[in-house]
Design a protein around this motif. Structure first.
Motif, PDB file in Angstrom:
ATOM      1  N   ARG A 470      47.938  42.559  33.194  1.00 49.60           N
ATOM      2  CA  ARG A 470      48.711  41.600  34.494  1.00 49.60           C
ATOM      3  C   ARG A 470      47.332  41.681  35.754  1.00 49.60           C
ATOM      4  NH1 ARG A 470      52.935  42.784  37.210  1.00 49.60           N
ATOM      5  NH2 ARG A 470      53.050  44.793  36.027  1.00 49.60           N
ATOM      6  N   VAL A 471      47.238  40.706  36.338  1.00 44.87           N
ATOM      7  CA  VAL A 471      45.579  41.117  37.243  1.00 44.87           C
ATOM      8  C   VAL A 471      46.968  40.856  39.149  1.00 44.87           C
ATOM      9  CG1 VAL A 471      43.941  40.536  38.339  1.00 44.87           C
ATOM     10  CG2 VAL A 471      44.322  39.840  36.020  1.00 44.87           C
ATOM     11  N   LEU A 472      46.685  41.679  39.974  1.00 41.38           N
ATOM     12  CA  LEU A 472      47.199  41.278  41.167  1.00 41.38           C
ATOM     13  C   LEU A 472      45.634  41.468  42.124  1.00 41.38           C
ATOM     14  CD1 LEU A 472      49.474  43.806  41.227  1.00 41.38           C
ATOM     15  CD2 LEU A 472      50.234  41.922  40.561  1.00 41.38           C
ATOM     16  N   VAL A 473      45.719  40.464  43.034  1.00 37.50           N
ATOM     17  CA  VAL A 473      44.319  39.974  44.312  1.00 37.50           C
ATOM     18  C   VAL A 473      44.942  40.173  44.906  1.00 37.50           C
ATOM     19  CG1 VAL A 473      43.288  38.605  44.858  1.00 37.50           C
ATOM     20  CG2 VAL A 473      43.281  37.919  42.712  1.00 37.50           C
ATOM     21  N   MET A 474      44.352  40.791  46.232  1.00 44.09           N
ATOM     22  CA  MET A 474      44.952  41.661  47.246  1.00 44.09           C
ATOM     23  C   MET A 474      43.693  40.647  48.453  1.00 44.09           C
ATOM     24  SD  MET A 474      45.921  45.183  47.135  1.00 44.09           S
ATOM     25  CE  MET A 474      46.516  45.132  49.924  1.00 44.09           C
ATOM     26  N   TYR A 475      44.327  40.377  49.731  1.00 42.67           N
ATOM     27  CA  TYR A 475      43.526  40.010  50.642  1.00 42.67           C
ATOM     28  C   TYR A 475      44.034  40.443  51.591  1.00 42.67           C
ATOM     29  CZ  TYR A 475      41.263  35.765  53.090  1.00 42.67           C
ATOM     30  OH  TYR A 475      41.079  34.990  53.638  1.00 42.67           O
ATOM     31  N   GLU A 476      42.852  40.766  52.510  1.00 45.48           N
ATOM     32  CA  GLU A 476      43.807  40.999  54.031  1.00 45.48           C
ATOM     33  C   GLU A 476      44.974  41.609  53.955  1.00 45.48           C
ATOM     34  OE1 GLU A 476      44.495  37.091  56.361  1.00 45.48           O
ATOM     35  OE2 GLU A 476      41.847  37.041  56.389  1.00 45.48           O
ATOM     36  N   GLY A 477      44.288  43.038  53.547  1.00 50.78           N
ATOM     37  CA  GLY A 477      45.916  44.170  53.273  1.00 50.78           C
ATOM     38  C   GLY A 477      46.854  43.484  52.404  1.00 50.78           C
ATOM     39  N   ARG A 478      47.450  42.504  51.619  1.00 49.72           N
ATOM     40  CA  ARG A 478      48.628  41.674  51.059  1.00 49.72           C
ATOM     41  C   ARG A 478      47.928  40.822  49.603  1.00 49.72           C
ATOM     42  NH1 ARG A 478      52.504  41.054  54.795  1.00 49.72           N
ATOM     43  NH2 ARG A 478      51.639  40.619  57.207  1.00 49.72           N
ATOM     44  N   ILE A 479      49.196  41.839  48.736  1.00 48.53           N
ATOM     45  CA  ILE A 479      49.112  40.977  47.439  1.00 48.53           C
ATOM     46  C   ILE A 479      48.983  39.700  47.826  1.00 48.53           C
ATOM     47  CG2 ILE A 479      50.180  41.103  45.083  1.00 48.53           C
ATOM     48  CD1 ILE A 479      50.555  43.692  45.331  1.00 48.53           C
ATOM     49  N   ALA A 480      48.298  39.016  47.757  1.00 50.20           N
ATOM     50  CA  ALA A 480      48.014  37.431  48.481  1.00 50.20           C
ATOM     51  C   ALA A 480      48.244  36.396  46.358  1.00 50.20           C
ATOM     52  CB  ALA A 480      46.345  36.679  48.692  1.00 50.20           C
ATOM     53  N   ALA A 481      47.934  37.011  45.524  1.00 51.08           N
ATOM     54  CA  ALA A 481      47.802  36.498  44.072  1.00 51.08           C
ATOM     55  C   ALA A 481      49.051  37.428  43.044  1.00 51.08           C
ATOM     56  CB  ALA A 481      48.101  35.202  44.285  1.00 51.08           C
ATOM     57  N   ALA A 482      49.329  37.189  41.808  1.00 54.56           N
ATOM     58  CA  ALA A 482      49.308  37.764  40.665  1.00 54.56           C
ATOM     59  C   ALA A 482      50.012  36.605  39.569  1.00 54.56           C
ATOM     60  CB  ALA A 482      50.945  38.472  40.990  1.00 54.56           C
ATOM     61  N   TYR A 483      48.886  36.982  38.739  1.00 52.42           N
ATOM     62  CA  TYR A 483      48.324  36.559  36.594  1.00 52.42           C
ATOM     63  C   TYR A 483      48.606  37.741  36.194  1.00 52.42           C
ATOM     64  CZ  TYR A 483      46.123  33.442  40.881  1.00 52.42           C
ATOM     65  OH  TYR A 483      45.351  33.020  42.161  1.00 52.42           O
ATOM     66  N   PRO A 484      49.321  36.382  34.940  1.00 51.17           N
ATOM     67  CA  PRO A 484      49.515  37.109  33.665  1.00 51.17           C
ATOM     68  C   PRO A 484      47.941  37.075  33.472  1.00 51.17           C
ATOM     69  CG  PRO A 484      50.574  34.566  33.989  1.00 51.17           C
ATOM     70  CD  PRO A 484      50.132  35.223  35.132  1.00 51.17           C
ATOM     71  N   LYS A 485      47.585  38.013  32.242  1.00 52.77           N
ATOM     72  CA  LYS A 485      46.000  38.088  31.127  1.00 52.77           C
ATOM     73  C   LYS A 485      45.589  37.020  30.647  1.00 52.77           C
ATOM     74  CE  LYS A 485      43.692  40.623  27.630  1.00 52.77           C
ATOM     75  NZ  LYS A 485      43.307  41.754  29.117  1.00 52.77           N
ATOM     76  N   GLU A 486      46.649  35.575  30.869  1.00 51.11           N
ATOM     77  CA  GLU A 486      45.975  34.851  30.045  1.00 51.11           C
ATOM     78  C   GLU A 486      45.922  33.613  31.008  1.00 51.11           C
ATOM     79  OE1 GLU A 486      51.244  34.658  29.895  1.00 51.11           O
ATOM     80  OE2 GLU A 486      48.669  36.201  29.314  1.00 51.11           O
ATOM     81  N   ASP A 487      46.277  33.704  32.019  1.00 46.82           N
ATOM     82  CA  ASP A 487      45.682  32.518  33.671  1.00 46.82           C
ATOM     83  C   ASP A 487      44.693  33.181  34.340  1.00 46.82           C
ATOM     84  OD1 ASP A 487      47.950  30.860  32.305  1.00 46.82           O
ATOM     85  OD2 ASP A 487      49.654  32.416  33.691  1.00 46.82           O
ATOM     86  N   ALA A 488      44.806  34.804  34.683  1.00 45.36           N
ATOM     87  CA  ALA A 488      43.037  34.821  34.716  1.00 45.36           C
ATOM     88  C   ALA A 488      42.201  34.870  34.429  1.00 45.36           C
ATOM     89  CB  ALA A 488      43.487  36.815  35.211  1.00 45.36           C
ATOM     90  N   ASP A 489      41.284  33.474  35.061  1.00 42.60           N
ATOM     91  CA  ASP A 489      40.480  33.351  34.894  1.00 42.60           C
ATOM     92  C   ASP A 489      39.688  33.994  36.365  1.00 42.60           C
ATOM     93  OD1 ASP A 489      39.946  31.017  35.808  1.00 42.60           O
ATOM     94  OD2 ASP A 489      42.271  30.815  34.941  1.00 42.60           O
ATOM     95  N   GLU A 490      37.562  33.703  35.750  1.00 42.19           N
ATOM     96  CA  GLU A 490      36.913  33.673  37.135  1.00 42.19           C
ATOM     97  C   GLU A 490      37.257  33.416  38.268  1.00 42.19           C
ATOM     98  OE1 GLU A 490      32.399  34.324  37.372  1.00 42.19           O
ATOM     99  OE2 GLU A 490      33.123  35.144  35.656  1.00 42.19           O
ATOM    100  N   ARG A 491      37.705  31.818  37.962  1.00 42.45           N
ATOM    101  CA  ARG A 491      37.654  30.549  39.403  1.00 42.45           C
ATOM    102  C   ARG A 491      38.920  30.644  39.871  1.00 42.45           C
ATOM    103  NH1 ARG A 491      39.940  26.013  40.270  1.00 42.45           N
ATOM    104  NH2 ARG A 491      38.733  24.619  41.609  1.00 42.45           N
ATOM    105  N   THR A 492      39.569  31.225  39.230  1.00 41.91           N
ATOM    106  CA  THR A 492      41.131  31.115  40.304  1.00 41.91           C
ATOM    107  C   THR A 492      41.291  32.725  40.583  1.00 41.91           C
ATOM    108  OG1 THR A 492      42.109  30.151  37.959  1.00 41.91           O
ATOM    109  CG2 THR A 492      43.566  31.489  38.721  1.00 41.91           C
ATOM    110  N   LEU A 493      40.527  33.913  39.962  1.00 40.84           N
ATOM    111  CA  LEU A 493      40.751  35.342  40.574  1.00 40.84           C
ATOM    112  C   LEU A 493      39.466  34.473  41.686  1.00 40.84           C
ATOM    113  CD1 LEU A 493      41.091  36.954  37.383  1.00 40.84           C
ATOM    114  CD2 LEU A 493      43.026  36.952  39.007  1.00 40.84           C
ATOM    115  N   GLY A 494      38.573  34.280  42.053  1.00 43.96           N
ATOM    116  CA  GLY A 494      37.525  34.040  43.027  1.00 43.96           C
ATOM    117  C   GLY A 494      38.372  33.597  43.841  1.00 43.96           C
ATOM    118  N   LEU A 495      38.712  32.314  43.614  1.00 41.63           N
ATOM    119  CA  LEU A 495      39.662  31.395  44.769  1.00 41.63           C
ATOM    120  C   LEU A 495      40.228  32.177  45.710  1.00 41.63           C
ATOM    121  CD1 LEU A 495      40.255  28.160  43.024  1.00 41.63           C
ATOM    122  CD2 LEU A 495      38.182  29.020  45.004  1.00 41.63           C
ATOM    123  N   ALA A 496      41.517  33.217  44.697  1.00 41.57           N
ATOM    124  CA  ALA A 496      42.538  33.632  45.601  1.00 41.57           C
ATOM    125  C   ALA A 496      42.297  35.093  46.466  1.00 41.57           C
ATOM    126  CB  ALA A 496      43.633  34.591  44.131  1.00 41.57           C
TER     127      ALA A 496
END
Length: 513
Positions: A470-496
């Motif tokens: 699973r992938v969590l994305v932090m932005y400004e001190g918070r968890i801004a997004a969470a994705y299962p492995k199959e949805d964590a493509d590079e573009r999606t993570l980069g935007l988050a």
């Protein structure tokens, strides 16, 4: 009759560079030619001699043999100041900026425009605006550097070199802490600079960037040049094979694990830089945290490791409340930790390799009635040195004698050997060569598959995507997004990572196995 084709002018020419250190031949008759107006990538495994070669070029080391030419002139630098005067500039991996000063003040520092003997601040701001506009390096001259994101700080470093008239720029691992979008923007700037006749030497481990952004590649192995390649005519596999001497499987995405019982549970966690974080990590899974440096990832992990006070919330390890437990108590309860700063936090540079590998184990497996038998310490060190391929003259040399990549392997090996239920690991392969990256990844997956929980922080999206369940994305001190492995493509993570996450951002997404 067709006239002979003119050879391109050389910005940098190193011939027969040889440098010895006690017990090590760092550079062995190395030749490197860099053409004016190109991006030239210098690659090699840890200890291959890249840093030594660039240190010689930039006047930080003296060669034992060989010659250096810059812009067609023989030079013999005794300091970086000499190199700068000859038109060279270097952006180090650790930026050399003053956080409390403005962009303009940093750019002109020690080379200030003056009027009536005083620093002309208005002229400094104008100069920065002109340089920024000319080279596509948009940045506010009046912004305080400490308030800038890392991508803009890097622009400030480049502006410093341009202000000093650098014609050849050496960049050391320039995208190590950048988002994919920031990395793309950097290479657009570099292309603009080379189009204007400037030259770039790029020292990096990232094959994709080399293939997409460079013109030629020189590969070092064991202090010697083993390949000179035109980027357009080569492949990632060919470069990796040249670096390592063997075939390497690149960017492997490991199959997901099988999550079991909950090991780590974080509820409503607050620190000075982290706000209301909820997450769980289960046995048999790797949870990855992505984010641009400075968005709270390091502060979160330090709080979990007991190095930073928690101001609100709860941290539980295997059901036990460790919110305010000491770092020593957390280790005793089953927490291992690989910090981002391997020098200041992870190791004791003056202690020997064997002593560093014994740290933490001295209270458990290596202890005999409160004593540390030297034979047991040495045997433990030899096992880990062999298992993780740590290159050291002996296990008695100080850890400070190791290259950055070998120090990282020491740290990873020591913490995995604890066999702890929970592993916190930050930037596990930063500064590590391609072959060692594969070894470390395999070890982390094996650790997960043995039933351990792993919380992974990495600036490398390919690493996050390859390892994490699973992938969590932090932005400004918070968890801004969470994705299962199959949805964590590079573009999606980069935007988050840039604050534009649109996927599941609920507590449930951050906590589900």
């Amino acid at each position: 009759m067709t006239p002979p084709r003119a050879e391109p002018e050389l910005a940098v020419e190193l011939r027969g560079i040889t440098k010895r250190f006690p017990g090590t031949l760092a550079n062995d008759a190395v030749d490197l030619t860099v053409r004016r107006g190109e991006i030239h990538a210098l690659m090699g495994e840890n200890g291959a001699g890249k840093s030594t070669l660039m240190s010689i070029l930039y006047g930080m080391e003296r060669a034992d043999a060989g010659s250096v030419r810059v812009d067609g002139r023989d030079v013999r630098f005794t300091s970086p100041s000499d190199a700068m005067a000859a038109g060279l500039g270097m952006v180090h991996q650790s930026f050399k900026l003053f956080d409390s000063l403005t962009v303009a003040e940093n750019v002109v520092f020690a080379a200030e425009p003056r009027r009536f003997g005083l620093v002309d601040r208005a002229a400094a701001r104008r100069r920065v605006r002109e340089l920024a506009e000319e080279h596509g390096l948009s940045v506010d001259p009046d912004a305080r550097v400490g308030d800038l994101p890392v991508g803009l700080r890097q622009r400030v470093e480049i502006l410093k070199l341009l202000h000093r008239g650098a014609r050849t720029l050496v960049l050391d691992e320039p995208t190590a802490v950048l988002t994919p979008a920031e990395a793309d923007a950097l290479f657009a700037v570099l292309r603009s600079l080379t189009a204007q006749g400037r030259t770039v030497v790029l020292v990096t481990h990232k094959l994709r960037e080399v293939l997409e952004g460079s013109d030629r590649v020189t590969v070092l192995r064991d202090g010697r040049v083993v390949a000179r390649l035109d980027t357009a005519a080569t492949t990632a596999d060919a470069i990796a094979a040249a670096m390592t001497g063997r075939a390497v499987e690149l960017d492997r995405v490991h199959p997901p694990g099988t999550p079991g019982a909950e090991v780590l549970k974080v509820s409503g966690l607050h620190t000075a830089s982290v706000h209301d974080v909820d997450l769980t990590v289960h046995a048999g899974e790797i949870v990855g945290i992505a984010g641009v440096a400075g968005n709270g990832q390091s502060e979160l992990v330090e709080a979990l490791a007991g190095l930073r006070p928690v101001t609100a919330g709860r941290v539980a390890l295997a059901g036990d409340d460790i919110t305010h437990a000491s770092a020593t108590a957390r280790r005793a309860k089953g927490l291992a930790y690989v910090p981002e700063d391997r020098h200041a936090v992870g190791t004791a540079p003056a202690a020997s390799v064997a002593e560093n590998l014994a740290m933490g184990h001295h209270r458990t497996s290596l202890s005999a009635r409160g004593l540390l038998p030297p034979a047991a310490v040495r045997a433990h060190a030899r096992r880990l040195v062999e298992r993780f391929g740590i290159k050291a003259a002996t296990t008695e040399v100080p850890a400070s004698a190791l290259s950055g990549g070998n120090l990282q392997k020491l740290l990873i090996g020591r913490e995995l050997a604890h066999d702890a239920p929970l592993l916190l690991v930050e930037q596990p392969t930063r500064g590590v060569d391609i072959g060692a990256v594969q070894t470390i990844h395999d070890e982390l997956i094996a650790y997960r598959d043995a039933g351990h929980a792993v919380l992974l922080v990495s600036a490398e999206l390919s690493e996050i995507r390859g390892l994490a369940d699973r992938v969590l994305v932090m932005y400004e001190g918070r968890i801004a997004a969470a994705y299962p492995k199959e949805d964590a493509d590079e573009r999606t993570l980069g935007l988050a990572m840039a604050g534009a996450g649109t996927a599941a951002t609920t507590t449930e997404a951050a906590e589900r196995p």
